[in-house]
Design a protein around this motif. Structure first.
Motif, PDB file in Angstrom:
ATOM      1  N   LYS A 225       4.039  10.797   2.333  1.00  0.00           N
ATOM      2  CA  LYS A 225       3.414  11.662   1.541  1.00  0.00           C
ATOM      3  C   LYS A 225       1.930  12.086   2.234  1.00  0.00           C
ATOM      4  O   LYS A 225       1.536  11.188   3.056  1.00  0.00           O
ATOM      5  CB  LYS A 225       2.921  11.115   0.025  1.00  0.00           C
ATOM      6  CG  LYS A 225       4.230  10.806  -0.867  1.00  0.00           C
ATOM      7  CD  LYS A 225       3.643  10.171  -1.857  1.00  0.00           C
ATOM      8  CE  LYS A 225       4.613   9.531  -3.020  1.00  0.00           C
ATOM      9  NZ  LYS A 225       4.153   8.676  -4.174  1.00  0.00           N
ATOM     10  N   PRO A 226       1.205  13.164   2.221  1.00  0.00           N
ATOM     11  CA  PRO A 226       1.831  14.412   1.306  1.00  0.00           C
ATOM     12  C   PRO A 226       2.877  15.142   2.177  1.00  0.00           C
ATOM     13  O   PRO A 226       2.820  14.885   3.477  1.00  0.00           O
ATOM     14  CB  PRO A 226       0.574  15.161   1.211  1.00  0.00           C
ATOM     15  CG  PRO A 226      -0.431  14.767   2.526  1.00  0.00           C
ATOM     16  CD  PRO A 226       0.218  13.390   2.756  1.00  0.00           C
ATOM     17  N   PHE A 227       4.047  15.708   1.294  1.00  0.00           N
ATOM     18  CA  PHE A 227       4.950  16.263   2.026  1.00  0.00           C
ATOM     19  C   PHE A 227       4.854  17.665   1.952  1.00  0.00           C
ATOM     20  O   PHE A 227       4.161  18.080   0.993  1.00  0.00           O
ATOM     21  CB  PHE A 227       6.385  15.854   1.455  1.00  0.00           C
ATOM     22  CG  PHE A 227       5.938  15.738  -0.218  1.00  0.00           C
ATOM     23  CD1 PHE A 227       6.008  16.856  -0.983  1.00  0.00           C
ATOM     24  CD2 PHE A 227       6.013  14.451  -0.708  1.00  0.00           C
ATOM     25  CE1 PHE A 227       6.044  16.642  -2.152  1.00  0.00           C
ATOM     26  CE2 PHE A 227       5.831  14.172  -2.128  1.00  0.00           C
ATOM     27  CZ  PHE A 227       5.843  15.380  -2.946  1.00  0.00           C
ATOM     28  N   ALA A 228       5.665  18.337   2.472  1.00  0.00           N
ATOM     29  CA  ALA A 228       5.760  20.053   2.377  1.00  0.00           C
ATOM     30  C   ALA A 228       6.931  20.060   1.180  1.00  0.00           C
ATOM     31  O   ALA A 228       7.743  19.711   1.474  1.00  0.00           O
ATOM     32  CB  ALA A 228       6.038  20.630   3.579  1.00  0.00           C
ATOM     33  N   ASN A 229       6.609  21.083   0.301  1.00  0.00           N
ATOM     34  CA  ASN A 229       7.488  21.129  -0.811  1.00  0.00           C
ATOM     35  C   ASN A 229       8.655  21.500  -0.288  1.00  0.00           C
ATOM     36  O   ASN A 229      10.125  21.210  -0.407  1.00  0.00           O
ATOM     37  CB  ASN A 229       7.195  22.357  -1.784  1.00  0.00           C
ATOM     38  CG  ASN A 229       6.044  21.897  -2.679  1.00  0.00           C
ATOM     39  OD1 ASN A 229       5.673  20.686  -2.619  1.00  0.00           O
ATOM     40  ND2 ASN A 229       5.339  22.797  -3.364  1.00  0.00           N
TER      41      ASN A 229
ATOM     42  N   ILE B 162       2.342  14.108  -9.442  1.00  0.00           N
ATOM     43  CA  ILE B 162       3.513  14.093  -8.420  1.00  0.00           C
ATOM     44  C   ILE B 162       4.837  14.488  -9.056  1.00  0.00           C
ATOM     45  O   ILE B 162       5.606  15.291  -8.362  1.00  0.00           O
ATOM     46  CB  ILE B 162       3.379  12.841  -7.427  1.00  0.00           C
ATOM     47  CG1 ILE B 162       2.323  12.909  -6.792  1.00  0.00           C
ATOM     48  CG2 ILE B 162       4.592  12.949  -6.323  1.00  0.00           C
ATOM     49  CD1 ILE B 162       2.103  11.633  -5.629  1.00  0.00           C
TER      50      ILE B 162
ATOM     51  N   ASP C 216       5.672   6.837  -9.959  1.00  0.00           N
ATOM     52  CA  ASP C 216       4.785   6.753 -11.204  1.00  0.00           C
ATOM     53  C   ASP C 216       3.535   7.597 -11.090  1.00  0.00           C
ATOM     54  O   ASP C 216       2.935   7.555 -12.227  1.00  0.00           O
ATOM     55  CB  ASP C 216       4.343   5.195 -10.856  1.00  0.00           C
ATOM     56  CG  ASP C 216       3.206   4.906  -9.896  1.00  0.00           C
ATOM     57  OD1 ASP C 216       4.011   5.574  -8.812  1.00  0.00           O
ATOM     58  OD2 ASP C 216       2.566   4.472  -9.923  1.00  0.00           O
ATOM     59  N   GLU C 217       3.121   8.375 -10.368  1.00  0.00           N
ATOM     60  CA  GLU C 217       2.203   9.135 -10.153  1.00  0.00           C
ATOM     61  C   GLU C 217       2.501  10.602 -11.259  1.00  0.00           C
ATOM     62  O   GLU C 217       3.350  11.240 -10.659  1.00  0.00           O
ATOM     63  CB  GLU C 217       1.879   9.644  -8.880  1.00  0.00           C
ATOM     64  CG  GLU C 217       0.677   8.729  -8.084  1.00  0.00           C
ATOM     65  CD  GLU C 217      -0.559   8.658  -8.840  1.00  0.00           C
ATOM     66  OE1 GLU C 217      -1.150   9.756  -9.334  1.00  0.00           O
ATOM     67  OE2 GLU C 217      -1.273   7.566  -8.465  1.00  0.00           O
TER      68      GLU C 217
ATOM     69  N   ALA D  58       3.278   6.547   0.415  1.00  0.00           N
ATOM     70  CA  ALA D  58       2.045   7.219   0.694  1.00  0.00           C
ATOM     71  C   ALA D  58       1.310   6.509   1.779  1.00  0.00           C
ATOM     72  O   ALA D  58       0.083   6.505   2.042  1.00  0.00           O
ATOM     73  CB  ALA D  58       1.253   7.159  -0.441  1.00  0.00           C
ATOM     74  N   ARG D  59       1.979   5.168   2.339  1.00  0.00           N
ATOM     75  CA  ARG D  59       1.154   4.308   3.289  1.00  0.00           C
ATOM     76  C   ARG D  59       1.400   4.963   4.796  1.00  0.00           C
ATOM     77  O   ARG D  59       0.503   4.829   5.451  1.00  0.00           O
ATOM     78  CB  ARG D  59       1.682   3.025   3.226  1.00  0.00           C
ATOM     79  CG  ARG D  59       1.123   2.544   1.871  1.00  0.00           C
ATOM     80  CD  ARG D  59       1.192   0.709   2.036  1.00  0.00           C
ATOM     81  NE  ARG D  59       2.509   0.595   2.230  1.00  0.00           N
ATOM     82  CZ  ARG D  59       3.113  -0.778   1.770  1.00  0.00           C
ATOM     83  NH1 ARG D  59       2.181  -1.634   0.826  1.00  0.00           N
ATOM     84  NH2 ARG D  59       4.403  -1.141   1.848  1.00  0.00           N
ATOM     85  N   GLY D  60       2.371   5.483   4.862  1.00  0.00           N
ATOM     86  CA  GLY D  60       2.594   6.281   6.215  1.00  0.00           C
ATOM     87  C   GLY D  60       2.557   5.315   7.508  1.00  0.00           C
ATOM     88  O   GLY D  60       1.959   5.510   8.323  1.00  0.00           O
ATOM     89  N   GLN D  61       3.062   4.142   7.329  1.00  0.00           N
ATOM     90  CA  GLN D  61       3.334   3.201   8.713  1.00  0.00           C
ATOM     91  C   GLN D  61       4.541   3.138   8.974  1.00  0.00           C
ATOM     92  O   GLN D  61       5.424   3.147   8.169  1.00  0.00           O
ATOM     93  CB  GLN D  61       2.706   1.937   8.303  1.00  0.00           C
ATOM     94  CG  GLN D  61       1.094   1.868   7.954  1.00  0.00           C
ATOM     95  CD  GLN D  61       0.663   0.592   7.280  1.00  0.00           C
ATOM     96  OE1 GLN D  61       1.610  -0.165   6.750  1.00  0.00           O
ATOM     97  NE2 GLN D  61      -0.595   0.254   7.504  1.00  0.00           N
TER      98      GLN D  61
ATOM     99  N   MET E 276       5.907   2.592  -3.713  1.00  0.00           N
ATOM    100  CA  MET E 276       4.992   1.707  -4.732  1.00  0.00           C
ATOM    101  C   MET E 276       5.172   2.232  -5.994  1.00  0.00           C
ATOM    102  O   MET E 276       4.765   2.937  -6.426  1.00  0.00           O
ATOM    103  CB  MET E 276       3.400   1.734  -4.057  1.00  0.00           C
ATOM    104  CG  MET E 276       3.262   1.195  -2.897  1.00  0.00           C
ATOM    105  SD  MET E 276       1.770   1.524  -2.167  1.00  0.00           S
ATOM    106  CE  MET E 276       0.742   0.164  -2.987  1.00  0.00           C
TER     107      MET E 276
END
Lengths: 895, 122
Positions: B105-109, B14, B10-11, B84-87, B55
């Motif tokens: 996120k953030p990821f490497a392309n 991104i 949804d972003e 993006a929460r990274g838990q 999300m």
């Protein structure tokens, strides 16, 4: 002094203009809250004097000239009521206050189970009874004009005077009587004007009396000698007529809609009745003091065949005292106008609440209920004013001026007296039922119409043969000799039969029928009004949506009043925000508030539309069935205690919920921060590596760099917001006190939020905004900017609109931001002021991402630091926020 | 016509970044940003790979994943889940619900690209 028609008209107009000014000033004082003395017992007593209409002002002398001292009965009845039935009046006043009664029709309808039918029947009787009375006042005004212009050149048409008087009175009444839908139905301006008129008419009659006794009669002794010598039979007539007339005027004093209005509805304080109980008899005593001398001297001095109804005026004229004649004219004019104004207001209230509102409710479906009830009722009231006066005028035209003033008055008295059995029975006898009341009212009214009202038109409606032999040859139905009883005075005959049959039907049918639960409940409430701690509950449970009720209430009693009511209730229940639970107690209070505007029957129906399930349970009725005062008091105390426990429990529960919620929120908060920081970071990282690669077009490179910059800004903003919030929460902020006007702050906020260039239309109120405020203006602007940006971002109307409304309430300033979008759904309203509460709304633009969802949380902290609050306002259509804060010390001092 | 990847995110920025790198790599990229209709979109679009954000407005990515795995027609579609929460909790949950791969996120392309290729090939 030579009086011409034009001078007379000019004086009348000037006098009316003065009354306008008095009413206007009193209304303004009352609204400004400085009307204490407007509500003194003196003003109350003077307002009761609308009992003395033109009929008593002019007609009493005519009455005395024809029938001697019999005219005293008209004063005797009411005096006996205020002195001897003091307790009854106090009971009526108390019931009216507890039940928010607006008129006599409302009282009777409310007592009998809030029945719309009873209300309508009483209203119709009142209209039929009072119309001749209004005609009487018009007649007296046109007669007095005629008396003046007699002998003057140019035969002026007196009908024209009556017509314009009616129009003028309609205008005055509409202006001051139906300006707004006041929940208490009190009219300070009108009561004040009526009080002034009361003084004028008393002075006028005393003036003429003094002139007659000392100027023409040769002092007290001389006048007494003349009275002895006069041909008037002073003690004429049998005792039965005296008793009958005294009772009739006493009944009318209680049941005339205008008397009920000043006596009960406009009453502010039970204790005023104590003063009125001696002051009102004194007033009517003074009014009647010179009646006989004027009649006697008039008969002596005025030419044979003069109309005795006009002696008060004719004596000064014939003696060449123009000034005194003018005073007498104004006295009569006052008597007539004050009666018409109050009677019209009372009738218009009844017609709009008991005929228009129920009809309208039955025509419209429940969905449409109250879409514009307030407007409809007000319009109905204005139209009713005009219609009542028009009816009076038509009656005046129809009967002509041939009938003596006093006989029209007595017809009206007998008509409205039909309400008495239902009213008295209703407040003293719990067994009385709606069916009984309806039967009594209808039968009494029918007998009255047949024996008195219709015959008053002469043979136009009831032809001579029917008068003589009865309809279809049924002799026992002869209008003047019902059941074959002949030889009675026609008035006494009509009063006796109508009231007798009325009371008998009322009693019998009440005994034979069974009251429904609501009737039983209201009956107990009315009969035992002094034993109750509060009104009983008429709603046992509720499936009502509180917000629907709020919308309903706003449409009936007005926006702010409704919000205040709901907020006060929410506070009482220990809840925050504007919406209380729809408890039975609250429904009851709400219904009572509405009843003050639209009457009990309509209010009950309105609330009923929103409440599912049975209105009353057996359990509720048990409480009513056999309540000794002690049991009631005991249970009331218990109830108060358990209500208190319930409140405490609720507060504890809320606190506990809040703690658990806080712990959860802390976790969620961290996780949200992580999300909110990682999201812009993702775009930045991704585009940064793309930008390092070869083969991008310059346009692509520019665009990607732009996104990186925008996302970096977003992160900065988020960090700023987070810092701001934590500083605000720790209370480590120093507030700057700045002076400025609210308009400046709003201007600045609209500019910063970019609302001036977007498609959002902003509606403002420059007059209200020109308000000096002393507070931290920058922080205040920060809150406003947030609200305006939210409206820009989330208002989803085709033509987005934001209304900024400003009002002052005491030391508080209230600023409402209301947009026309679809609003915030109820479940989400709870959380919008929490951190990261971003709703699932649409997003504006693709490059610039929206905020982090900290805005309203920050607003809430700021407003609490400024000593104010920010809340979501339900029931406004779109999203609506109310910002409240103190105006500041310096501004208050500057006032 | 290249191979199809469905991007549920949804972003807007991104979406733009992922679309750019995947398109350049020869993929046909479809995007979808409404959580409530995402599962249906997978069924009708039958992509080779789904990239799913955790999300979303309207419905969480985990719910969508659960629905995809319960439906025989989409049970086998490879899903790369982004959060993006990274838990740790999220990672475990995603894998338990049947995500083929999971990235924070953030990821490497380059990593995303490699994962998508791997999922499509495997």
């Amino acid at each position: 002094m030579i009086l011409t028609f034009n001078i007379l008209v000019a004086v009348s107009l000037g006098y009316v203009a003065m009354l306008f000014a008095v009413a206007f000033a009193a209304d303004r004082r009352a609204r400004a809250g400085r009307g204490g003395w407007l509500r003194s017992p003196l003003i109350y007593t003077l307002s009761l004097s609308i009992y003395c209409t033109a009929w008593t002002f002019y007609g009493a002398v005519g009455y005395a000239a024809r029938s001697g001292l019999e005219y005293l009965t008209i004063y005797l009845g009411p005096s006996l009521v205020v002195i001897g039935w003091w307790w009854l009046l106090r009971k009526l006043v108390r019931i009216a206050r507890v039940q928010r009664i607006t008129s006599i029709a409302d009282l009777v309808s409310s007592r009998f189970g809030k029945s719309p039918w009873i209300g309508a029947v009483v209203t119709l009787i009142a209209v039929a009874g009072v119309t001749p009375y209004i005609a009487l006042q018009l007649q007296s005004i046109s007669l007095t004009f005629a008396a003046f212009i007699e002998g003057m050149d140019g035969g002026m048409d007196v009908d024209f005077v009556a017509l314009w008087t009616a129009i003028g009175l309609a205008l005055f009444t509409t202006l001051f009587g139906t300006r707004n839908l006041d929940p208490s139905e009190r009219h300070h301006g009108i009561v004040m004007a009526v009080a002034v008129e009361a003084v004028v008419k008393l002075f006028a009659l005393l003036g003429v009396g003094v002139f007659v006794v000392w100027g023409l009669g040769g002092g007290i002794a001389g006048t007494l000698a003349r009275i002895d010598a006069s041909p008037i039979p002073m003690w004429q007539g049998e005792g039965g007529r005296w008793v009958g007339l005294t009772a009739l005027s006493a009944a009318a004093f209680l049941t005339l809609p205008r008397m009920f209005h000043v006596l009960v509805v406009e009453n502010d304080d039970d204790r005023h009745l104590a003063v009125a109980s001696w002051a009102f008899p004194l007033y009517v005593l003074l009014m009647s003091l010179f009646v006989v001398p004027i009649a006697v001297v008039g008969l002596e001095r005025l030419p044979e065949g003069s109309n005795p109804d006009l002696f008060v005026l004719a004596l000064p004229i014939s003696e060449g005292h123009g000034g005194l004649a003018l005073l007498a004219f104004l006295g009569g004019f006052s008597s007539a106008t004050s009666m018409v104004i109050v009677a019209t207001i009372a009738l218009a209230t009844m017609v709009s609440n008991h005929i228009v509102a129920p009809l309208w409710l039955s025509v419209r479906g429940p969905d449409e209920v109250a879409r514009d009830l307030r407007g409809t009722i007000l319009l109905a009231r204005r139209v009713s004013v005009a219609a009542v006066l028009a009816l009076g005028y038509v009656y005046f035209q129809y009967t002509g001026s041939g009938v003596a003033l006093s006989s029209i008055g007595l017809i009206a008295f007998a008509g409205v007296a039909q309400i008495l059995p239902a009213m008295l029975g209703g407040i003293t006898w719990r067994g009385a039922t709606a069916k009984g009341a309806g039967a009594g009212l209808l039968l009494g009214a029918a007998v009255w119409a047949w024996t008195l009202f219709l015959p008053s038109f002469g043979t136009a409606i009831i032809p001579q043969p029917v008068l003589d032999q009865g309809p279809w040859g049924l002799a026992w139905l002869r209008p003047r000799a019902l059941f074959g009883i002949e030889g009675l005075d026609p008035l006494l005959h009509a009063v006796l039969w109508s009231l007798l049959l009325n009371a008998a039907a009322f009693g019998l049918v009440s005994i034979l029928t069974f009251p429904n639960p609501l009737e039983r409940l209201q009956g107990a409430q009315f009969v035992n009004v002094f034993d109750q701690t509060g009104p009983a509950r008429t709603w046992s449970r509720s499936g009502a949506e509180v917000e629907d009720l709020l919308v309903l209430a706003q449409r009936v009693v007005g926006h702010e009043t409704a919000l205040d009511l709901f907020q006060a209730e929410a506070e009482e229940q220990g809840k925050s925000g504007h919406l209380p639970d729809a408890t039975p107690g609250f429904l009851q209070r709400l219904e009572r508030e509405l009843a003050g505007s639209v009457g009990a029957a309509a209010a009950h129906a309105l609330v009923g539309q929103f409440v599912q399930g049975p209105g009353l349970s057996v359990g509720d009725l048990m409480a009513v069935a056999d309540e000794a005062a002690q049991i009631l008091e005991y249970s009331a105390r218990l109830e108060a205690k358990s209500a208190e426990q319930e409140r405490t429990a609720r507060a504890l529960r809320e606190a506990n919920d809040k703690l658990t919620q806080l712990a959860r929120q802390k976790d969620a908060f961290l996780s949200r921060i992580s999300h909110e920081l990682r999201t812009p970071m993702t775009s930045i990282r991704s585009f940064s590596s793309i930008l390092q690669e070869e083969g991008l077009t310059p346009a692509e490179a520019r665009r990607f760099a732009g996104i990186v910059e925008a996302e970096a800004h977003r992160m900065t903003r988020l960090l700023d917001d987070l810092l701001d919030l934590s500083v605000l929460r720790d209370g480590q902020v120093t507030l700057e006190r700045q002076e400025g006007t609210l308009a400046e702050v709003i201007d600045r906020s609209l500019l910063s939020a970019g609302a001036l260039k977007g498609d959002l239309a902003v509606l403002r109120d420059p007059a209200a905004e020109a308000l000096p405020v002393v507070t931290d203006l920058d922080r205040l602007a920060q809150v406003f900017i947030n609200l305006v940006s939210n409206a820009r971002k989330y208002c989803d109307a085709d033509r987005p609109e934001l209304r900024i409304a400003v009002q002052r309430r005491g030391p508080q300033v209230i600023v409402d931001f209301v947009d026309n979008g679809s609003g915030i759904p109820a479940p989400e309203r709870e959380v919008i002021f929490e951190s990261f509460a971003r709703l699932s709304g649409r997003r504006a633009g693709t490059v610039a991402p929206s905020g982090a969802g900290l805005g309203l949380a920050i607003c809430r902290e700021i407003m609490s630091l400024l000593g104010g609050s920010i809340t979501y306002l339900p029931g406004q259509g779109g999203a609506a926020f109310r910002v409240t804060f103190p105006q500041g010390v310096a501004a208050a001092a500057a006032e | 016509m290249g191979r199809r990847v469905l991007l549920i995110e949804d972003e807007p920025n991104i979406i733009e970044a992922l679309s750019f790198i995947l398109t350049r790599d020869g993929w046909t990229v479809h995007t979808h940003s409404d959580g409530t209709t995402a599962a249906a979109r997978v069924r009708t679009g039958s992509p080779e790979v789904v990239v799913l954000d955790a999300m979303l407005p309207g419905r969480s990515g985990f719910d969508i994943l659960r629905e995809l795995r319960a439906d025989p027609s989409t049970a086998a579609v490879p899903v790369l889940m982004l959060t993006a929460r990274g838990q740790e909790r999220d990672r475990d949950l995603a894998l338990r619900l049947g995500a083929t791969e999971f990235m924070t996120k953030p990821f490497a392309n380059a990593e995303v690209l490699a994962e998508v290729r791997r999922l499509a090939g495997g």
